[in-house]
Design a protein around this motif. Structure first.
Motif, PDB file in Angstrom:
ATOM      1  N   ALA A   1      38.680  30.479  39.807  1.00  0.00           N
ATOM      2  CA  ALA A   1      37.414  31.218  39.664  1.00  0.00           C
ATOM      3  C   ALA A   1      37.057  31.995  40.927  1.00  0.00           C
ATOM      4  O   ALA A   1      36.251  32.928  40.870  1.00  0.00           O
ATOM      5  N   ARG A   2      37.635  31.623  42.057  1.00  0.00           N
ATOM      6  CA  ARG A   2      37.332  32.318  43.315  1.00  0.00           C
ATOM      7  C   ARG A   2      37.911  33.733  43.327  1.00  0.00           C
ATOM      8  O   ARG A   2      37.494  34.575  44.118  1.00  0.00           O
ATOM      9  N   ILE A   3      38.916  33.957  42.501  1.00  0.00           N
ATOM     10  CA  ILE A   3      39.579  35.267  42.464  1.00  0.00           C
ATOM     11  C   ILE A   3      39.008  36.063  41.289  1.00  0.00           C
ATOM     12  O   ILE A   3      38.948  35.547  40.175  1.00  0.00           O
ATOM     13  N   PRO A   4      38.580  37.302  41.500  1.00  0.00           N
ATOM     14  CA  PRO A   4      38.076  38.083  40.365  1.00  0.00           C
ATOM     15  C   PRO A   4      39.200  38.353  39.357  1.00  0.00           C
ATOM     16  O   PRO A   4      40.367  38.474  39.761  1.00  0.00           O
ATOM     17  N   PRO A   5      38.865  38.422  38.075  1.00  0.00           N
ATOM     18  CA  PRO A   5      39.896  38.548  37.031  1.00  0.00           C
ATOM     19  C   PRO A   5      40.871  39.694  37.276  1.00  0.00           C
ATOM     20  O   PRO A   5      42.064  39.562  36.990  1.00  0.00           O
ATOM     21  N   GLU A   6      40.393  40.812  37.823  1.00  0.00           N
ATOM     22  CA  GLU A   6      41.291  41.966  38.004  1.00  0.00           C
ATOM     23  C   GLU A   6      42.274  41.761  39.151  1.00  0.00           C
ATOM     24  O   GLU A   6      43.179  42.574  39.343  1.00  0.00           O
ATOM     25  N   ARG A   7      42.116  40.664  39.912  1.00  0.00           N
ATOM     26  CA  ARG A   7      43.068  40.409  41.002  1.00  0.00           C
ATOM     27  C   ARG A   7      43.794  39.082  40.820  1.00  0.00           C
ATOM     28  O   ARG A   7      44.460  38.577  41.723  1.00  0.00           O
ATOM     29  N   ARG A   8      43.661  38.482  39.655  1.00  0.00           N
ATOM     30  CA  ARG A   8      44.382  37.238  39.398  1.00  0.00           C
ATOM     31  C   ARG A   8      45.815  37.554  39.078  1.00  0.00           C
ATOM     32  O   ARG A   8      46.545  37.029  38.458  1.00  0.00           O
TER      33      ARG A   8
END
Ligand code: ZN
Ligand code: ZN
Length: 102
Positions: free
Chosen positions: A95-102
């Protein structure tokens, strides 16, 4: 074609085809909006991706051959296979990483 799954994988709430609260990830993992916001924090427990609202398949056949009747919803209920601790650890990490950078 998008599989319209019948329930939330986390809380088992019914999510019929016209449910406005259905959320899906890119693999069609399906959850209710409540679980996505409060429990999953926009992390799919199965793939780590984010969620979007599931589109409503038209019940009315506006174009020939395309409607909910022609391509019905799935009846196969799915349930999360992760236990609470495993799930919480995974969500906390991703969850710490935004979806567009996962
Ligand atoms: Zn739910
Ligand atoms: Zn997923």
């Amino acid at each position: 074609m998008l599989q319209l799954r019948p329930n939330c994988e986390a809380c088992d709430k019914d999510l019929p085809p016209a449910a406005m609260e259905a959320r899906i990830c890119s693999y069609e993992c399906t959850f209710c909006a409540d679980c996505v916001e409060r429990v999953l924090r926009n992390v799919c427990p199965n793939c780590g991706g984010g969620f979007v609202p599931r589109p409503i398949r038209p019940a009315i056949e506006h174009r020939p051959g395309v409607s909910l009747a022609k391509h019905p919803a799935s009846a196969e209920r799915r349930h999360l296979k992760w236990d609470g601790a495993t799930l919480a650890a995974f969500i906390g990490e991703v969850a710490r990483i935004p979806p567009e950078r996962r």
